[in-house]
Design a protein around this motif. Structure first.
Motif, PDB file in Angstrom:
ATOM      1  N   PRO A   1       0.826  -1.213   0.000  1.00 59.31           N
ATOM      2  CA  PRO A   1       0.000   0.000   0.000  1.00 59.31           C
ATOM      3  C   PRO A   1       0.857   1.259   0.000  1.00 59.31           C
ATOM      4  O   PRO A   1       1.990   1.246   0.479  1.00 59.31           O
ATOM      5  CB  PRO A   1      -0.784  -0.123   1.310  1.00 59.31           C
ATOM      6  CG  PRO A   1       0.148  -0.860   2.223  1.00 59.31           C
ATOM      7  CD  PRO A   1       0.887  -1.843   1.344  1.00 59.31           C
ATOM      8  N   ILE A   2       0.288   2.352  -0.545  1.00 64.04           N
ATOM      9  CA  ILE A   2       0.980   3.642  -0.521  1.00 64.04           C
ATOM     10  C   ILE A   2       0.898   4.201   0.892  1.00 64.04           C
ATOM     11  O   ILE A   2      -0.179   4.264   1.487  1.00 64.04           O
ATOM     12  CB  ILE A   2       0.347   4.608  -1.541  1.00 64.04           C
ATOM     13  CG1 ILE A   2       0.472   4.011  -2.957  1.00 64.04           C
ATOM     14  CG2 ILE A   2       1.010   5.978  -1.478  1.00 64.04           C
ATOM     15  CD1 ILE A   2      -0.273   4.812  -3.998  1.00 64.04           C
ATOM     16  N   GLU A   3       2.043   4.600   1.434  1.00 63.57           N
ATOM     17  CA  GLU A   3       2.099   5.031   2.832  1.00 63.57           C
ATOM     18  C   GLU A   3       2.776   6.389   2.953  1.00 63.57           C
ATOM     19  O   GLU A   3       3.573   6.781   2.102  1.00 63.57           O
ATOM     20  CB  GLU A   3       2.886   4.017   3.672  1.00 63.57           C
ATOM     21  CG  GLU A   3       2.279   2.628   3.705  1.00 63.57           C
ATOM     22  CD  GLU A   3       3.139   1.649   4.485  1.00 63.57           C
ATOM     23  OE1 GLU A   3       2.575   0.846   5.242  1.00 63.57           O
ATOM     24  OE2 GLU A   3       4.386   1.722   4.345  1.00 63.57           O
ATOM     25  N   ILE A   4       2.430   7.072   4.041  1.00 63.51           N
ATOM     26  CA  ILE A   4       3.163   8.266   4.452  1.00 63.51           C
ATOM     27  C   ILE A   4       4.037   7.853   5.616  1.00 63.51           C
ATOM     28  O   ILE A   4       3.546   7.363   6.632  1.00 63.51           O
ATOM     29  CB  ILE A   4       2.208   9.403   4.866  1.00 63.51           C
ATOM     30  CG1 ILE A   4       1.391   9.862   3.656  1.00 63.51           C
ATOM     31  CG2 ILE A   4       2.985  10.577   5.440  1.00 63.51           C
ATOM     32  CD1 ILE A   4       0.367  10.926   3.986  1.00 63.51           C
ATOM     33  N   LYS A   5       5.335   8.020   5.459  1.00 60.41           N
ATOM     34  CA  LYS A   5       6.259   7.543   6.480  1.00 60.41           C
ATOM     35  C   LYS A   5       7.320   8.598   6.753  1.00 60.41           C
ATOM     36  O   LYS A   5       7.431   9.600   6.044  1.00 60.41           O
ATOM     37  CB  LYS A   5       6.918   6.243   6.022  1.00 60.41           C
ATOM     38  CG  LYS A   5       7.622   6.344   4.672  1.00 60.41           C
ATOM     39  CD  LYS A   5       8.146   5.004   4.211  1.00 60.41           C
ATOM     40  CE  LYS A   5       8.877   5.121   2.875  1.00 60.41           C
ATOM     41  NZ  LYS A   5       9.375   3.809   2.405  1.00 60.41           N
ATOM     42  N   TYR A   6       8.107   8.347   7.817  1.00 56.82           N
ATOM     43  CA  TYR A   6       9.184   9.271   8.148  1.00 56.82           C
ATOM     44  C   TYR A   6      10.281   9.196   7.086  1.00 56.82           C
ATOM     45  O   TYR A   6      10.538   8.148   6.509  1.00 56.82           O
ATOM     46  CB  TYR A   6       9.801   8.914   9.503  1.00 56.82           C
ATOM     47  CG  TYR A   6       8.928   9.233  10.699  1.00 56.82           C
ATOM     48  CD1 TYR A   6       8.596  10.548  11.001  1.00 56.82           C
ATOM     49  CD2 TYR A   6       8.460   8.219  11.526  1.00 56.82           C
ATOM     50  CE1 TYR A   6       7.809  10.842  12.100  1.00 56.82           C
ATOM     51  CE2 TYR A   6       7.671   8.511  12.634  1.00 56.82           C
ATOM     52  CZ  TYR A   6       7.345   9.818  12.915  1.00 56.82           C
ATOM     53  OH  TYR A   6       6.565  10.110  14.001  1.00 56.82           O
ATOM     54  N   THR A   7      10.944  10.334   6.864  1.00 53.53           N
ATOM     55  CA  THR A   7      12.159  10.326   6.064  1.00 53.53           C
ATOM     56  C   THR A   7      13.281   9.697   6.898  1.00 53.53           C
ATOM     57  O   THR A   7      13.062   9.286   8.040  1.00 53.53           O
ATOM     58  CB  THR A   7      12.551  11.754   5.653  1.00 53.53           C
ATOM     59  OG1 THR A   7      12.759  12.533   6.845  1.00 53.53           O
ATOM     60  CG2 THR A   7      11.444  12.413   4.833  1.00 53.53           C
ATOM     61  N   ASN A   8      14.469   9.630   6.323  1.00 54.30           N
ATOM     62  CA  ASN A   8      15.577   8.991   7.040  1.00 54.30           C
ATOM     63  C   ASN A   8      15.807   9.599   8.420  1.00 54.30           C
ATOM     64  O   ASN A   8      16.076   8.896   9.393  1.00 54.30           O
ATOM     65  CB  ASN A   8      16.870   9.082   6.219  1.00 54.30           C
ATOM     66  CG  ASN A   8      16.816   8.206   4.980  1.00 54.30           C
ATOM     67  OD1 ASN A   8      16.060   7.236   4.949  1.00 54.30           O
ATOM     68  ND2 ASN A   8      17.592   8.544   3.969  1.00 54.30           N
ATOM     69  N   GLU A   9      15.711  10.923   8.509  1.00 44.83           N
ATOM     70  CA  GLU A   9      15.926  11.609   9.776  1.00 44.83           C
ATOM     71  C   GLU A   9      14.650  12.283  10.279  1.00 44.83           C
ATOM     72  O   GLU A   9      14.694  13.114  11.187  1.00 44.83           O
ATOM     73  CB  GLU A   9      17.027  12.655   9.620  1.00 44.83           C
ATOM     74  CG  GLU A   9      18.379  12.064   9.206  1.00 44.83           C
ATOM     75  CD  GLU A   9      19.436  13.131   9.045  1.00 44.83           C
ATOM     76  OE1 GLU A   9      19.080  14.330   9.114  1.00 44.83           O
ATOM     77  OE2 GLU A   9      20.620  12.773   8.881  1.00 44.83           O
ATOM     78  N   GLY A  10      13.505  11.897   9.688  1.00 43.58           N
ATOM     79  CA  GLY A  10      12.254  12.574  10.016  1.00 43.58           C
ATOM     80  C   GLY A  10      11.839  12.449  11.462  1.00 43.58           C
ATOM     81  O   GLY A  10      11.446  13.436  12.098  1.00 43.58           O
ATOM     82  N   GLU A  11      11.922  11.239  12.006  1.00 41.47           N
ATOM     83  CA  GLU A  11      11.485  11.031  13.390  1.00 41.47           C
ATOM     84  C   GLU A  11      12.365  11.817  14.365  1.00 41.47           C
ATOM     85  O   GLU A  11      11.876  12.424  15.328  1.00 41.47           O
ATOM     86  CB  GLU A  11      11.522   9.546  13.720  1.00 41.47           C
ATOM     87  CG  GLU A  11      10.835   9.189  15.023  1.00 41.47           C
ATOM     88  CD  GLU A  11      10.641   7.700  15.194  1.00 41.47           C
ATOM     89  OE1 GLU A  11       9.988   7.303  16.171  1.00 41.47           O
ATOM     90  OE2 GLU A  11      11.149   6.923  14.342  1.00 41.47           O
ATOM     91  N   MET A  12      13.667  11.843  14.083  1.00 38.01           N
ATOM     92  CA  MET A  12      14.585  12.598  14.935  1.00 38.01           C
ATOM     93  C   MET A  12      14.299  14.100  14.841  1.00 38.01           C
ATOM     94  O   MET A  12      14.308  14.812  15.857  1.00 38.01           O
ATOM     95  CB  MET A  12      16.026  12.312  14.517  1.00 38.01           C
ATOM     96  CG  MET A  12      17.076  13.030  15.342  1.00 38.01           C
ATOM     97  SD  MET A  12      18.760  12.693  14.769  1.00 38.01           S
ATOM     98  CE  MET A  12      18.730  13.532  13.175  1.00 38.01           C
ATOM     99  N   LYS A  13      14.027  14.596  13.624  1.00 36.14           N
ATOM    100  CA  LYS A  13      13.720  16.013  13.451  1.00 36.14           C
ATOM    101  C   LYS A  13      12.428  16.390  14.166  1.00 36.14           C
ATOM    102  O   LYS A  13      12.337  17.451  14.797  1.00 36.14           O
ATOM    103  CB  LYS A  13      13.606  16.343  11.960  1.00 36.14           C
ATOM    104  CG  LYS A  13      14.928  16.311  11.216  1.00 36.14           C
ATOM    105  CD  LYS A  13      14.738  16.646   9.749  1.00 36.14           C
ATOM    106  CE  LYS A  13      16.059  16.635   8.997  1.00 36.14           C
ATOM    107  NZ  LYS A  13      15.877  16.924   7.553  1.00 36.14           N
ATOM    108  N   LEU A  14      11.408  15.515  14.073  1.00 38.63           N
ATOM    109  CA  LEU A  14      10.139  15.794  14.741  1.00 38.63           C
ATOM    110  C   LEU A  14      10.326  15.843  16.253  1.00 38.63           C
ATOM    111  O   LEU A  14       9.776  16.722  16.929  1.00 38.63           O
ATOM    112  CB  LEU A  14       9.111  14.726  14.370  1.00 38.63           C
ATOM    113  CG  LEU A  14       7.708  14.923  14.944  1.00 38.63           C
ATOM    114  CD1 LEU A  14       7.117  16.245  14.476  1.00 38.63           C
ATOM    115  CD2 LEU A  14       6.802  13.762  14.537  1.00 38.63           C
ATOM    116  N   ALA A  15      11.106  14.902  16.797  1.00 39.57           N
ATOM    117  CA  ALA A  15      11.374  14.903  18.238  1.00 39.57           C
ATOM    118  C   ALA A  15      12.114  16.168  18.657  1.00 39.57           C
ATOM    119  O   ALA A  15      11.835  16.751  19.717  1.00 39.57           O
ATOM    120  CB  ALA A  15      12.183  13.661  18.617  1.00 39.57           C
ATOM    121  N   GLU A  16      13.038  16.641  17.814  1.00 35.62           N
ATOM    122  CA  GLU A  16      13.788  17.859  18.117  1.00 35.62           C
ATOM    123  C   GLU A  16      12.865  19.072  18.095  1.00 35.62           C
ATOM    124  O   GLU A  16      12.970  19.969  18.953  1.00 35.62           O
ATOM    125  CB  GLU A  16      14.917  18.037  17.103  1.00 35.62           C
ATOM    126  CG  GLU A  16      15.759  19.289  17.281  1.00 35.62           C
ATOM    127  CD  GLU A  16      16.577  19.289  18.556  1.00 35.62           C
ATOM    128  OE1 GLU A  16      17.089  20.364  18.924  1.00 35.62           O
ATOM    129  OE2 GLU A  16      16.707  18.225  19.193  1.00 35.62           O
TER     130      GLU A  16
END
Length: 224
Positions: free
Chosen positions: A155-170
């Motif tokens: 299925p087509i998904e929206i997911k974090y980029t390579n550093e997306g989760e870290m950037k969001l936490a920051e």
């Protein structure tokens, strides 16, 4: 130019074409076609770019690449890499940009055909506004954290980029720290104001002064 417009809209298959526009379009396409016909089979191996293409394409064939007119006045052709891979990548990008431009002009013509109004009349792209920059800024920020999975995978998904989760936490940490500092500064200011009020009764004086100012302003106009 205004003489090429069809009822205010751009000339196209969907909007129609007036005689002057038809002559101009046919003349431009005819000139381009004649130029290509006269130059399509010329030899280009003798030019600097021709020799470079001959070397790049030596493992495939000996005729270089199509559309080689030895035109690169700014020397940008090797900006993505001074080898056959870099130059091929730049040619692929050029083709992609051309296709995007085709999609863009098709959207323009379709919009005008559906609405009956020129594209520049009721479109945010052609009028000063804050909405479009805000949308661009929002998408840029979103794309730093999230990405859409390849469209050929299900299925087509929206997911974090390579550093997306870290950037969001920051981002969350910085927002939390900022709110904490503001709350602390507000509480400190409130404590100082309370202390001054205890000593000088400033709250009542400020309230009384504001009321007197309002009365003075109202007195200047009899219909308040």
């Amino acid at each position: 130019p205004s003489w090429m417009l069809q009822n205010g809209c751009a000339p196209s298959v969907l909007n129609g074409v007036n005689p002057l526009s038809f002559l101009a379009i046919a003349g431009a396409l005819g000139a381009a076609g004649y130029f290509e016909y006269k130059t399509a089979f010329r030899g280009s191996q003798s030019t600097p770019m021709g020799k470079m293409h001959e070397k790049d394409m030596s493992a495939i064939w000996k005729y270089g690449v199509p559309g080689d007119y030895n035109f690169d006045p700014l020397g940008l052709y090797s900006s993505c890499g001074d080898d056959f891979k870099g130059r091929k990548g730049l040619r692929d990008v050029e083709v992609s940009h051309g296709r995007v431009a085709m999609l863009g002009i098709t959207y323009f013509a379709a919009w005008e055909a559906l609405t009956g109004h020129p594209i520049v009349e009721n479109n945010m792209l052609f009028h000063p506004n804050l909405l479009f920059p805000a949308l661009v800024l929002g998408y840029t920020a979103w794309s730093q954290i999230y990405e859409v999975s390849p469209l050929n995978e299900y299925p087509i998904e929206i997911k974090y980029t390579n550093e997306g989760e870290m950037k969001l936490a920051e981002v969350k940490r910085r927002v939390s720290d900022t709110f904490g500092k503001v709350s602390s500064a507000t509480a400190e200011s409130k404590a100082k104001m309370d202390d001054l009020d205890d000593k000088f009764d400033i709250y009542e004086k400020i309230g009384t002064g504001a009321k007197k100012f309002e009365t003075a302003v109202r007195s200047t106009y009899k219909y308040w």
